[in-house]
Write an enzyme that holds these catalytic residues in place. Structure first.
Site, PDB file in Angstrom:
ATOM      1  N   ALA A  65       0.867  -1.172   0.000  1.00 55.16           N
ATOM      2  CA  ALA A  65       0.000   0.000   0.000  1.00 55.16           C
ATOM      3  C   ALA A  65       0.911   1.231   0.000  1.00 55.16           C
ATOM      4  CB  ALA A  65      -0.888  -0.020   1.233  1.00 55.16           C
ATOM      5  N   GLY A 108       0.601  -4.816   0.888  1.00 50.62           N
ATOM      6  CA  GLY A 108      -0.595  -4.865   0.050  1.00 50.62           C
ATOM      7  C   GLY A 108      -0.347  -5.553  -1.283  1.00 50.62           C
ATOM      8  N   GLU A 111      -0.802  -9.060  -0.578  1.00 54.47           N
ATOM      9  CA  GLU A 111      -2.236  -9.236  -0.285  1.00 54.47           C
ATOM     10  C   GLU A 111      -3.068  -9.202  -1.568  1.00 54.47           C
ATOM     11  OE1 GLU A 111      -1.698  -6.095   2.660  1.00 54.47           O
ATOM     12  OE2 GLU A 111      -2.806  -7.342   4.081  1.00 54.47           O
ATOM     13  N   GLU A 131       4.732  -4.824   7.071  1.00 50.02           N
ATOM     14  CA  GLU A 131       4.018  -3.724   7.744  1.00 50.02           C
ATOM     15  C   GLU A 131       4.525  -3.493   9.162  1.00 50.02           C
ATOM     16  OE1 GLU A 131       2.627  -6.102   5.929  1.00 50.02           O
ATOM     17  OE2 GLU A 131       1.007  -5.289   4.696  1.00 50.02           O
TER      18      GLU A 131
HETATM   19  N1  CAA Z   1       4.668   3.208  -0.738  1.00 52.79           N
HETATM   20  C1  CAA Z   1       5.068   4.363  -1.292  1.00 52.79           C
HETATM   21  N2  CAA Z   1       6.217   4.477  -1.991  1.00 52.79           N
HETATM   22  C2  CAA Z   1       6.986   3.388  -2.126  1.00 52.79           C
HETATM   23  C3  CAA Z   1       6.629   2.145  -1.568  1.00 52.79           C
HETATM   24  C4  CAA Z   1       5.397   2.074  -0.847  1.00 52.79           C
HETATM   25  N3  CAA Z   1       4.937   0.922  -0.325  1.00 52.79           N
HETATM   26  N4  CAA Z   1       7.609   1.247  -1.846  1.00 52.79           N
HETATM   27  C5  CAA Z   1       8.517   1.903  -2.568  1.00 52.79           C
HETATM   28  N5  CAA Z   1       8.163   3.179  -2.744  1.00 52.79           N
HETATM   29  C6  CAA Z   1       8.887   4.258  -3.450  1.00 52.79           C
HETATM   30  C7  CAA Z   1      10.079   4.725  -2.652  1.00 52.79           C
HETATM   31  O1  CAA Z   1       9.707   5.652  -1.677  1.00 52.79           O
HETATM   32  C8  CAA Z   1      10.938   5.300  -3.743  1.00 52.79           C
HETATM   33  O2  CAA Z   1      10.440   6.574  -4.080  1.00 52.79           O
HETATM   34  P1  CAA Z   1      11.451   7.844  -4.184  1.00 52.79           P
HETATM   35  O3  CAA Z   1      12.334   7.478  -5.375  1.00 52.79           O
HETATM   36  O4  CAA Z   1      10.536   8.979  -4.455  1.00 52.79           O
HETATM   37  O5  CAA Z   1      12.205   7.895  -2.909  1.00 52.79           O
HETATM   38  C9  CAA Z   1      10.666   4.384  -4.934  1.00 52.79           C
HETATM   39  O6  CAA Z   1       9.437   3.728  -4.642  1.00 52.79           O
HETATM   40  C10 CAA Z   1      11.732   3.320  -5.122  1.00 52.79           C
HETATM   41  O7  CAA Z   1      11.878   2.638  -3.891  1.00 52.79           O
HETATM   42  P2  CAA Z   1      13.294   2.400  -3.179  1.00 52.79           P
HETATM   43  O8  CAA Z   1      14.246   3.486  -3.528  1.00 52.79           O
HETATM   44  O9  CAA Z   1      13.028   2.134  -1.740  1.00 52.79           O
HETATM   45  O10 CAA Z   1      13.747   1.050  -3.948  1.00 52.79           O
HETATM   46  P3  CAA Z   1      14.745  -0.058  -3.405  1.00 52.79           P
HETATM   47  O11 CAA Z   1      15.025  -0.938  -4.574  1.00 52.79           O
HETATM   48  O12 CAA Z   1      15.899   0.544  -2.690  1.00 52.79           O
HETATM   49  O13 CAA Z   1      13.904  -0.884  -2.315  1.00 52.79           O
HETATM   50  C11 CAA Z   1      11.940  -2.015  -1.456  1.00 52.79           C
HETATM   51  C12 CAA Z   1      12.787  -1.651  -2.703  1.00 52.79           C
HETATM   52  C13 CAA Z   1      12.709  -2.988  -0.578  1.00 52.79           C
HETATM   53  C14 CAA Z   1      10.680  -2.704  -1.975  1.00 52.79           C
HETATM   54  C15 CAA Z   1      11.585  -0.732  -0.672  1.00 52.79           C
HETATM   55  O14 CAA Z   1      11.082   0.219  -1.555  1.00 52.79           O
HETATM   56  C16 CAA Z   1      10.576  -0.942   0.422  1.00 52.79           C
HETATM   57  O15 CAA Z   1      10.897  -1.457   1.482  1.00 52.79           O
HETATM   58  N6  CAA Z   1       9.328  -0.490   0.176  1.00 52.79           N
HETATM   59  C17 CAA Z   1       8.272  -0.544   1.180  1.00 52.79           C
HETATM   60  C18 CAA Z   1       7.753  -1.954   1.386  1.00 52.79           C
HETATM   61  C19 CAA Z   1       6.681  -1.976   2.451  1.00 52.79           C
HETATM   62  O16 CAA Z   1       6.936  -1.667   3.598  1.00 52.79           O
HETATM   63  N7  CAA Z   1       5.459  -2.345   2.060  1.00 52.79           N
HETATM   64  C20 CAA Z   1       4.324  -2.383   2.982  1.00 52.79           C
HETATM   65  C21 CAA Z   1       3.523  -1.127   2.848  1.00 52.79           C
HETATM   66  S1  CAA Z   1       2.283  -0.982   4.091  1.00 52.79           S
HETATM   67  C22 CAA Z   1       0.977  -1.934   3.568  1.00 52.79           C
HETATM   68  O17 CAA Z   1       1.006  -2.545   2.520  1.00 52.79           O
HETATM   69  C23 CAA Z   1      -0.227  -1.921   4.494  1.00 52.79           C
HETATM   70  C24 CAA Z   1      -1.319  -2.837   4.145  1.00 52.79           C
HETATM   71  O18 CAA Z   1      -1.270  -4.029   4.312  1.00 52.79           O
HETATM   72  C25 CAA Z   1      -2.597  -2.282   3.720  1.00 52.79           C
END
Ligand code: CAA
Length: 257
Positions: A65, A108, A111, A131
């Protein structure tokens, strides 16, 4: 219909939806959800479409998400607008949906893949529910579907540690139906969808409905539901055609009736 966050096309009887927010690794925001629900609803209503494939990019199916959208949310807003509640429309789609997953399927993203009917994963796929690292827990079905699909031990492991699982582990524990070489992912998913779309549409839809019933009811009720629908299939022209084609040693021509 012009979509901003997904790319939609048809390949014969297969509806193909690509999540398309490359700048955010396909993070799932409200706008994307709006697009997805419209596209899925249109395919579901289109008699020419027999199955649907949802995919992302090589790097990410979806990295979760959209954290930036959620960051400043407070409880009352989340509750009053039933934040992310509309994701429940995806599993209500009646035609089969295959998730073709390469790269990250996190939070998400994992999911959403689980809301589909089965997952075909590229070798590069990584699944996880991170998360907990953000100070929340899964909110789009992760705690419930993971526990049902792969059991308590692995579900707890993923949800409590936030670790990622690779494609082979995901296949071993039953999250994923097939793992294929990355370059073959879309082709394999479309081939599977074409195969499904070649069968009788009402039979395909009733089969999906019945397998899903296994997760929502007791075994006795599920078996009764299965038998009733199985009986009802003898009212279909497609049953007569399918069995006549078998005994006549020819390919059936289903009419979706
Ligand atoms: N939401 C918003 N933006 C996201 C994102 C997310 N879930 N995942 C990645 N991005 C964005 C980053 O912020 C980044 O944007 P900027 O260039 O503007 O900074 C861009 O995508 C590229 O990401 P990274 O630079 O982080 O890429 P990476 O290759 O270094 O890492 C990754 C990849 C390991 C997937 C890392 O991006 C990451 O950990 N992302 C978040 C994963 C996460 O925590 N997901 C759970 C979200 S909460 C949820 O889903 C709740 C639910 O159940 C409803």
């Amino acid at each position: 219909m012009a979509y901003e966050n997904i790319i939609v096309e048809t390949r014969g009887a297969v509806g193909l939806i690509r999540l398309n927010r490359p700048q955010a690794l396909n993070a799932l925001n409200s706008a994307l959800l709006g697009d997805l629900n419209i596209a899925l609803g249109a395919f579901d209503a289109d008699g020419r479409i027999g199955a649907i494939v949802i995919t992302g990019s090589e790097k990410a199916f979806a990295a979760g998400a959209d954290i930036k959208e959620m960051q400043s949310l407070d409880f009352v807003d989340a509750y009053m607008e039933d934040f992310i509640g509309d994701w429940e429309k995806v599993p209500r789609i009646r035609k089969p949906i295959i998730a073709a997953v390469a790269g990250y399927a996190l939070g998400g993203g994992c999911e959403l893949a689980m809301m589909c009917d089965f997952i075909i994963a590229a070798k590069t796929a990584k699944f996880g529910q991170p998360e907990i690292t953000l100070g929340v827990m899964p909110g789009m079905g992760g705690t419930q579907r993971l526990a049902r699909f792969i059991g308590k031990a692995k579900a707890m492991d993923l949800c409590l540690t936030g670790r990622m699982m690779d494609a082979d582990e995901a296949e071993r524990c039953g999250l994923v139906a097939r793992v294929v070489p990355s370059q073959d992912l879309l082709e394999e998913a479309i081939k599977a969808a074409e195969k499904i779309a070649s069968f009788s549409q009402p039979v395909v839809m009733m089969t999906k409905e019945t397998v899903n019933r296994a997760y929502e009811t007791t075994l006795a009720e599920g078996l009764r539901f299965e038998r009733r629908l199985f009986h009802s299939m003898f009212a279909l022209e497609d049953q007569k055609e399918g069995m006549a084609a078998f005994t006549g040693k020819r390919t059936p021509s289903f009419k979706n009736r």
